[in-house]
Write a protein that holds these residues in place. Sequence first.
Motif, PDB file in Angstrom:
ATOM      1  N   PRO A 110       5.136  10.440  -6.514  1.00  0.00           N
ATOM      2  CA  PRO A 110       4.551  10.634  -5.011  1.00  0.00           C
ATOM      3  C   PRO A 110       3.496   9.679  -4.524  1.00  0.00           C
ATOM      4  O   PRO A 110       2.796   9.370  -5.599  1.00  0.00           O
ATOM      5  CB  PRO A 110       4.407  12.271  -4.929  1.00  0.00           C
ATOM      6  CG  PRO A 110       4.776  12.814  -6.282  1.00  0.00           C
ATOM      7  CD  PRO A 110       4.891  11.928  -7.169  1.00  0.00           C
ATOM      8  N   GLY A 111       3.689   9.426  -3.282  1.00  0.00           N
ATOM      9  CA  GLY A 111       2.394   8.701  -2.892  1.00  0.00           C
ATOM     10  C   GLY A 111       1.593   9.501  -2.122  1.00  0.00           C
ATOM     11  O   GLY A 111       1.159  10.744  -2.735  1.00  0.00           O
ATOM     12  N   MET A 112       1.070   8.985  -1.199  1.00  0.00           N
ATOM     13  CA  MET A 112       0.085  10.075  -0.414  1.00  0.00           C
ATOM     14  C   MET A 112       0.832  11.406   0.393  1.00  0.00           C
ATOM     15  O   MET A 112       1.452  10.789   1.315  1.00  0.00           O
ATOM     16  CB  MET A 112      -0.403   9.191   0.682  1.00  0.00           C
ATOM     17  CG  MET A 112      -1.493   8.105   0.119  1.00  0.00           C
ATOM     18  SD  MET A 112      -2.727   8.539  -0.587  1.00  0.00           S
ATOM     19  CE  MET A 112      -3.994   9.283   0.775  1.00  0.00           C
ATOM     20  N   LEU A 142      -3.450   4.853   4.734  1.00  0.00           N
ATOM     21  CA  LEU A 142      -2.435   5.246   5.572  1.00  0.00           C
ATOM     22  C   LEU A 142      -1.870   3.882   6.076  1.00  0.00           C
ATOM     23  O   LEU A 142      -0.691   3.750   6.589  1.00  0.00           O
ATOM     24  CB  LEU A 142      -2.806   6.273   6.713  1.00  0.00           C
ATOM     25  CG  LEU A 142      -2.889   7.516   5.996  1.00  0.00           C
ATOM     26  CD1 LEU A 142      -3.402   8.602   7.217  1.00  0.00           C
ATOM     27  CD2 LEU A 142      -1.318   8.111   5.735  1.00  0.00           C
ATOM     28  N   ARG A 143      -2.789   3.063   6.297  1.00  0.00           N
ATOM     29  CA  ARG A 143      -2.324   1.726   6.909  1.00  0.00           C
ATOM     30  C   ARG A 143      -1.452   0.865   6.095  1.00  0.00           C
ATOM     31  O   ARG A 143      -0.454   0.071   6.423  1.00  0.00           O
ATOM     32  CB  ARG A 143      -3.354   0.733   7.358  1.00  0.00           C
ATOM     33  CG  ARG A 143      -4.315   1.077   8.708  1.00  0.00           C
ATOM     34  CD  ARG A 143      -5.179   0.035   9.030  1.00  0.00           C
ATOM     35  NE  ARG A 143      -6.421  -0.192   7.967  1.00  0.00           N
ATOM     36  CZ  ARG A 143      -7.683   0.603   8.281  1.00  0.00           C
ATOM     37  NH1 ARG A 143      -7.425   1.548   9.238  1.00  0.00           N
ATOM     38  NH2 ARG A 143      -8.718   0.649   7.508  1.00  0.00           N
ATOM     39  N   MET A 144      -1.243   1.314   4.812  1.00  0.00           N
ATOM     40  CA  MET A 144      -0.394   0.787   3.711  1.00  0.00           C
ATOM     41  C   MET A 144       1.153   1.341   3.773  1.00  0.00           C
ATOM     42  O   MET A 144       1.894   0.996   3.119  1.00  0.00           O
ATOM     43  CB  MET A 144      -0.946   0.554   2.275  1.00  0.00           C
ATOM     44  CG  MET A 144      -2.189  -0.227   2.411  1.00  0.00           C
ATOM     45  SD  MET A 144      -2.878  -0.648   0.586  1.00  0.00           S
ATOM     46  CE  MET A 144      -3.469   0.860   0.206  1.00  0.00           C
ATOM     47  N   VAL A 145       0.940   2.423   4.408  1.00  0.00           N
ATOM     48  CA  VAL A 145       2.572   3.241   4.585  1.00  0.00           C
ATOM     49  C   VAL A 145       3.157   2.837   5.683  1.00  0.00           C
ATOM     50  O   VAL A 145       2.808   3.008   6.763  1.00  0.00           O
ATOM     51  CB  VAL A 145       2.054   4.833   4.426  1.00  0.00           C
ATOM     52  CG1 VAL A 145       3.416   5.870   4.304  1.00  0.00           C
ATOM     53  CG2 VAL A 145       1.038   5.262   3.186  1.00  0.00           C
ATOM     54  N   GLY A 185       7.368   4.313   1.695  1.00  0.00           N
ATOM     55  CA  GLY A 185       7.184   2.825   1.541  1.00  0.00           C
ATOM     56  C   GLY A 185       6.002   2.312   0.996  1.00  0.00           C
ATOM     57  O   GLY A 185       5.846   0.922   1.091  1.00  0.00           O
ATOM     58  N   TRP A 186       5.048   2.770   0.671  1.00  0.00           N
ATOM     59  CA  TRP A 186       3.857   2.539   0.302  1.00  0.00           C
ATOM     60  C   TRP A 186       3.829   1.634  -0.639  1.00  0.00           C
ATOM     61  O   TRP A 186       4.326   1.919  -1.906  1.00  0.00           O
ATOM     62  CB  TRP A 186       2.715   3.720   0.029  1.00  0.00           C
ATOM     63  CG  TRP A 186       1.293   3.250  -0.551  1.00  0.00           C
ATOM     64  CD1 TRP A 186       0.513   2.305   0.187  1.00  0.00           C
ATOM     65  CD2 TRP A 186       0.439   3.842  -1.547  1.00  0.00           C
ATOM     66  NE1 TRP A 186      -0.838   2.423  -0.079  1.00  0.00           N
ATOM     67  CE2 TRP A 186      -0.827   3.449  -1.420  1.00  0.00           C
ATOM     68  CE3 TRP A 186       0.482   4.978  -2.229  1.00  0.00           C
ATOM     69  CZ2 TRP A 186      -1.671   3.652  -2.142  1.00  0.00           C
ATOM     70  CZ3 TRP A 186      -0.374   5.088  -3.125  1.00  0.00           C
ATOM     71  CH2 TRP A 186      -1.724   4.540  -2.983  1.00  0.00           C
TER      72      TRP A 186
END
Length: 254
Positions: free
Chosen positions: A194-196, A214-217, A253-254
């Motif tokens: 899992p990511g965030m 979150l800007r990287m997701v 998609g991170w």
Amino acid sequence: MSTGLVAGRLALVTGAGSGLGRAACQVLSREGATVIAADKNYDSVVETIKKHTALASGSNDTEHSAVELDVSDSSAVRNLVQTILKQYKSPPTIIVNSAGITRDNWLLKMSEEDYSLVQNVNLKGTFLVMQAFAKAMTEASLPGSIINISSIVAKYGNMGQTNYAGSKAGVIGMSQSAAKELGKFNIRVNAVLPGMIDTPIVKTVPEKVMQGMLRMVPLGRLGNPTEVAELITFLGSDKSSFITGASIDITGGW
């Protein structure tokens, strides 16, 4: 007769008192499994069973059970195997290793104690549960599916998490090795990364740091625990019957 992706299966979920573990109990029970929810915090797993799992499965909560478990204690893990065999007359054939902790700090400031605590729960705990329950499945000649929760930081690292990232990278290697050993018994082993995800662990991240992450997701949001639980349930079902030794990202998609 219950229907669903995992109807009639017995599932053990560790770390079931909150977050991904609780969501896994909910979705597994909704899809027909009988769930054994395990956590070091007994009150929280009782709540998982009463307020989430039984409601999700539309059943009363007597078929599901809540157990207290410290995954890093090998005798406690062995005792749980025996308790389950007595109660259900069969070992669980879906194992979800979701118990995990963080003790974040900079590498240069991290105590040996905080390093060891995280390894003992996240890596050794996953090993002990996987070993004990895979043994029970082989002795009962039952096919099964083990789903180990790793993390996307296992691949890419994360500042302040040398201990956590190391433990979760270990979970991937361990899952791949176990998949090779257990395939001949028709026991599949996969890791979920899992990511965030919107869980209690993520709530400890400072708001400013969170916004940067979150800007990287690409999907622009946190994941929902249920979204991860849907993947866990798929891996526990016959729909994923040729998937083993895989490490599957679920990150937006991170």
